[in-house]
Scaffold this motif. Structure first.
Motif, PDB file in Angstrom:
ATOM      1  N   ARG A 138       0.821  -1.205   0.000  1.00  0.00           N
ATOM      2  CA  ARG A 138       0.000   0.000   0.000  1.00  0.00           C
ATOM      3  C   ARG A 138       0.864   1.268   0.000  1.00  0.00           C
ATOM      4  O   ARG A 138       0.529   2.251  -0.659  1.00  0.00           O
ATOM      5  N   GLU A 139       1.985   1.223   0.746  1.00  0.00           N
ATOM      6  CA  GLU A 139       2.856   2.397   0.812  1.00  0.00           C
ATOM      7  C   GLU A 139       3.522   2.665  -0.532  1.00  0.00           C
ATOM      8  O   GLU A 139       3.709   3.828  -0.912  1.00  0.00           O
ATOM      9  N   TYR A 140       3.873   1.603  -1.252  1.00  0.00           N
ATOM     10  CA  TYR A 140       4.460   1.773  -2.582  1.00  0.00           C
ATOM     11  C   TYR A 140       3.437   2.398  -3.539  1.00  0.00           C
ATOM     12  O   TYR A 140       3.770   3.274  -4.343  1.00  0.00           O
ATOM     13  N   TRP A 141       2.200   1.931  -3.431  1.00  0.00           N
ATOM     14  CA  TRP A 141       1.131   2.473  -4.278  1.00  0.00           C
ATOM     15  C   TRP A 141       0.887   3.947  -3.946  1.00  0.00           C
ATOM     16  O   TRP A 141       0.663   4.768  -4.835  1.00  0.00           O
ATOM     17  N   ASP A 142       0.946   4.270  -2.645  1.00  0.00           N
ATOM     18  CA  ASP A 142       0.762   5.647  -2.213  1.00  0.00           C
ATOM     19  C   ASP A 142       1.868   6.540  -2.781  1.00  0.00           C
ATOM     20  O   ASP A 142       1.615   7.662  -3.244  1.00  0.00           O
ATOM     21  N   LEU A 143       3.101   6.036  -2.769  1.00  0.00           N
ATOM     22  CA  LEU A 143       4.214   6.775  -3.358  1.00  0.00           C
ATOM     23  C   LEU A 143       3.983   7.022  -4.844  1.00  0.00           C
ATOM     24  O   LEU A 143       4.146   8.143  -5.339  1.00  0.00           O
ATOM     25  N   PHE A 144       3.600   5.958  -5.540  1.00  0.00           N
ATOM     26  CA  PHE A 144       3.398   6.064  -6.991  1.00  0.00           C
ATOM     27  C   PHE A 144       2.293   7.059  -7.318  1.00  0.00           C
ATOM     28  O   PHE A 144       2.472   7.946  -8.165  1.00  0.00           O
ATOM     29  N   ILE A 145       1.153   6.936  -6.658  1.00  0.00           N
ATOM     30  CA  ILE A 145       0.005   7.802  -6.945  1.00  0.00           C
ATOM     31  C   ILE A 145       0.309   9.260  -6.594  1.00  0.00           C
ATOM     32  O   ILE A 145      -0.045  10.181  -7.347  1.00  0.00           O
ATOM     33  N   THR A 146       0.955   9.478  -5.452  1.00  0.00           N
ATOM     34  CA  THR A 146       1.274  10.847  -5.041  1.00  0.00           C
ATOM     35  C   THR A 146       2.156  11.536  -6.062  1.00  0.00           C
ATOM     36  O   THR A 146       1.877  12.666  -6.490  1.00  0.00           O
ATOM     37  N   PHE A 147       3.211  10.858  -6.491  1.00  0.00           N
ATOM     38  CA  PHE A 147       4.130  11.486  -7.442  1.00  0.00           C
ATOM     39  C   PHE A 147       3.567  11.498  -8.862  1.00  0.00           C
ATOM     40  O   PHE A 147       3.913  12.382  -9.659  1.00  0.00           O
ATOM     41  N   ALA A 148       2.689  10.559  -9.176  1.00  0.00           N
ATOM     42  CA  ALA A 148       2.020  10.595 -10.478  1.00  0.00           C
ATOM     43  C   ALA A 148       1.097  11.802 -10.555  1.00  0.00           C
ATOM     44  O   ALA A 148       0.993  12.464 -11.600  1.00  0.00           O
ATOM     45  N   ARG A 149       0.428  12.108  -9.458  1.00  0.00           N
ATOM     46  CA  ARG A 149      -0.447  13.290  -9.421  1.00  0.00           C
ATOM     47  C   ARG A 149       0.381  14.569  -9.558  1.00  0.00           C
ATOM     48  O   ARG A 149       0.007  15.488 -10.302  1.00  0.00           O
ATOM     49  N   ILE A 150       1.505  14.611  -8.871  1.00  0.00           N
ATOM     50  CA  ILE A 150       2.378  15.784  -8.977  1.00  0.00           C
ATOM     51  C   ILE A 150       2.902  15.924 -10.404  1.00  0.00           C
ATOM     52  O   ILE A 150       2.885  17.012 -10.989  1.00  0.00           O
ATOM     53  N   GLY A 151       3.364  14.827 -10.976  1.00  0.00           N
ATOM     54  CA  GLY A 151       3.909  14.856 -12.324  1.00  0.00           C
ATOM     55  C   GLY A 151       2.868  15.134 -13.394  1.00  0.00           C
ATOM     56  O   GLY A 151       3.171  15.728 -14.427  1.00  0.00           O
ATOM     57  N   GLY A 152       1.631  14.714 -13.150  1.00  0.00           N
ATOM     58  CA  GLY A 152       0.584  14.858 -14.150  1.00  0.00           C
ATOM     59  C   GLY A 152      -0.134  16.192 -14.142  1.00  0.00           C
ATOM     60  O   GLY A 152      -0.754  16.567 -15.141  1.00  0.00           O
ATOM     61  N   PHE A 153      -0.054  16.911 -13.025  1.00  0.00           N
ATOM     62  CA  PHE A 153      -0.823  18.150 -12.920  1.00  0.00           C
ATOM     63  C   PHE A 153       0.041  19.375 -12.640  1.00  0.00           C
ATOM     64  O   PHE A 153      -0.450  20.383 -12.146  1.00  0.00           O
ATOM     65  N   THR A 154       1.321  19.267 -12.979  1.00  0.00           N
ATOM     66  CA  THR A 154       2.212  20.403 -12.801  1.00  0.00           C
ATOM     67  C   THR A 154       2.781  20.831 -14.140  1.00  0.00           C
ATOM     68  O   THR A 154       3.335  20.010 -14.860  1.00  0.00           O
ATOM     69  N   PHE A 155       2.630  22.107 -14.456  1.00  0.00           N
ATOM     70  CA  PHE A 155       3.174  22.649 -15.693  1.00  0.00           C
ATOM     71  C   PHE A 155       4.407  23.497 -15.369  1.00  0.00           C
ATOM     72  O   PHE A 155       4.432  24.189 -14.366  1.00  0.00           O
ATOM     73  N   GLY A 156       5.411  23.422 -16.229  1.00  0.00           N
ATOM     74  CA  GLY A 156       6.550  24.320 -16.082  1.00  0.00           C
ATOM     75  C   GLY A 156       7.835  23.692 -15.614  1.00  0.00           C
ATOM     76  O   GLY A 156       8.819  24.374 -15.406  1.00  0.00           O
ATOM     77  N   GLY A 157       7.862  22.381 -15.403  1.00  0.00           N
ATOM     78  CA  GLY A 157       9.119  21.733 -15.055  1.00  0.00           C
ATOM     79  C   GLY A 157       9.368  21.642 -13.565  1.00  0.00           C
ATOM     80  O   GLY A 157       8.479  21.849 -12.737  1.00  0.00           O
ATOM     81  N   GLY A 158      10.635  21.346 -13.238  1.00  0.00           N
ATOM     82  CA  GLY A 158      11.020  21.059 -11.864  1.00  0.00           C
ATOM     83  C   GLY A 158      10.717  22.156 -10.871  1.00  0.00           C
ATOM     84  O   GLY A 158      10.217  21.903  -9.773  1.00  0.00           O
ATOM     85  N   TYR A 159      11.010  23.406 -11.233  1.00  0.00           N
ATOM     86  CA  TYR A 159      10.777  24.506 -10.298  1.00  0.00           C
ATOM     87  C   TYR A 159       9.292  24.717 -10.047  1.00  0.00           C
ATOM     88  O   TYR A 159       8.883  25.082  -8.949  1.00  0.00           O
ATOM     89  N   ALA A 160       8.477  24.500 -11.059  1.00  0.00           N
ATOM     90  CA  ALA A 160       7.032  24.668 -10.891  1.00  0.00           C
ATOM     91  C   ALA A 160       6.441  23.585  -9.991  1.00  0.00           C
ATOM     92  O   ALA A 160       5.377  23.772  -9.401  1.00  0.00           O
ATOM     93  N   MET A 161       7.130  22.455  -9.897  1.00  0.00           N
ATOM     94  CA  MET A 161       6.656  21.381  -9.026  1.00  0.00           C
ATOM     95  C   MET A 161       6.956  21.649  -7.557  1.00  0.00           C
ATOM     96  O   MET A 161       6.394  20.998  -6.676  1.00  0.00           O
ATOM     97  N   LEU A 162       7.828  22.612  -7.296  1.00  0.00           N
ATOM     98  CA  LEU A 162       8.241  22.875  -5.921  1.00  0.00           C
ATOM     99  C   LEU A 162       7.085  23.188  -4.980  1.00  0.00           C
ATOM    100  O   LEU A 162       7.001  22.592  -3.896  1.00  0.00           O
ATOM    101  N   PRO A 163       6.156  24.097  -5.345  1.00  0.00           N
ATOM    102  CA  PRO A 163       5.050  24.362  -4.404  1.00  0.00           C
ATOM    103  C   PRO A 163       4.147  23.152  -4.168  1.00  0.00           C
ATOM    104  O   PRO A 163       3.647  22.956  -3.059  1.00  0.00           O
ATOM    105  N   ILE A 164       3.938  22.326  -5.205  1.00  0.00           N
ATOM    106  CA  ILE A 164       3.096  21.143  -5.026  1.00  0.00           C
ATOM    107  C   ILE A 164       3.827  20.093  -4.190  1.00  0.00           C
ATOM    108  O   ILE A 164       3.226  19.436  -3.337  1.00  0.00           O
ATOM    109  N   LEU A 165       5.130  19.933  -4.424  1.00  0.00           N
ATOM    110  CA  LEU A 165       5.919  19.023  -3.583  1.00  0.00           C
ATOM    111  C   LEU A 165       5.886  19.486  -2.131  1.00  0.00           C
ATOM    112  O   LEU A 165       5.747  18.674  -1.210  1.00  0.00           O
ATOM    113  N   GLN A 166       5.984  20.788  -1.953  1.00  0.00           N
ATOM    114  CA  GLN A 166       5.959  21.339  -0.604  1.00  0.00           C
ATOM    115  C   GLN A 166       4.632  21.034   0.083  1.00  0.00           C
ATOM    116  O   GLN A 166       4.597  20.637   1.250  1.00  0.00           O
ATOM    117  N   ARG A 167       3.544  21.184  -0.652  1.00  0.00           N
ATOM    118  CA  ARG A 167       2.217  20.951  -0.067  1.00  0.00           C
ATOM    119  C   ARG A 167       1.974  19.466   0.197  1.00  0.00           C
ATOM    120  O   ARG A 167       1.589  19.077   1.309  1.00  0.00           O
TER     121      ARG A 167
END
Length: 198
Positions: free
Chosen positions: A2-31
């Protein structure tokens, strides 16, 4: 599992709904990673971003690898990395097949221009929040000012800034600690001298 799935889904959501590259992902990663999941502290996230600048690959993907490894070891790092890149891989593959058909459409260009502005705001907001945790004393303000000047007036590669800032942090902190100890030693010596005179 379950924890592996949680990791995958969390980062898939971040990767799928963030525009602008690595720096733009920073606020979503932070949240998501810091405030919601508590998988890392803001200081650790900053460290991961700094190391991600010095290592090959995309900053956000490297950060996902670090966080996944921290949570579940090597396999956790692999799962988090796959989660981060999977949505982009699918979406970019689809866009690449049709990009020539709609890239010149005015409303598409206007939409992308608006998204770029939004990304700038998100990055700026994240930087302000993380600066409150990073700029904590004279040494960090000195390094911050120096890196600002270097980045504005030179074309030095980013990883060199990171390495230089790390070295500067060690040197400045060491000098400050040595000065503090010397001052304490001088004060103790003066106190003993006054006691002997009496």
């Amino acid at each position: 599992m379950r924890e592996y799935w949680d990791l995958f889904i969390t980062f898939a959501r971040i990767g799928g709904f963030t525009f602008g590259g690595g720096y733009a992902m920073l606020p979503i990663l932070q949240r998501d990673v810091v405030e919601t999941k508590h998988w890392a502290t803001e200081e650790e996230l900053m460290d991961y971003y700094a190391i991600g600048q010095c290592t090959p690959g995309i900053i956000a993907v490297n950060t996902a690898t670090f966080i996944g490894s921290k949570r579940k070891g090597f396999l956790g790092g692999v799962v988090a990395t796959l989660g981060m890149v999977f949505p982009s891989l699918v979406i970019i593959s689809i866009i690449a097949a049709f990009i020539n058909n709609f890239s010149d459409i005015p409303w598409v260009q206007h939409a992308l221009a608006g998204i770029r502005v939004c990304v700038c705001v998100l990055v700026f907001d994240a930087v302000l929040k993380l600066a409150k945790k990073s700029l904590i004393d004279a040494a960090t303000y000195i390094i911050f000012g120096a890196i600002i000047l270097v980045s504005l007036f030179t074309n030095v590669q980013t990883f060199i800034w990171v390495i230089a800032a790390g070295v500067a942090g060690v040197v400045i902190k060491s000098l400050m600690e040595k000065t503090r100890k010397d001052g304490s030693a001088s004060g103790e010596g003066a106190g003993k001298g006054q006691g002997e005179d009496k």
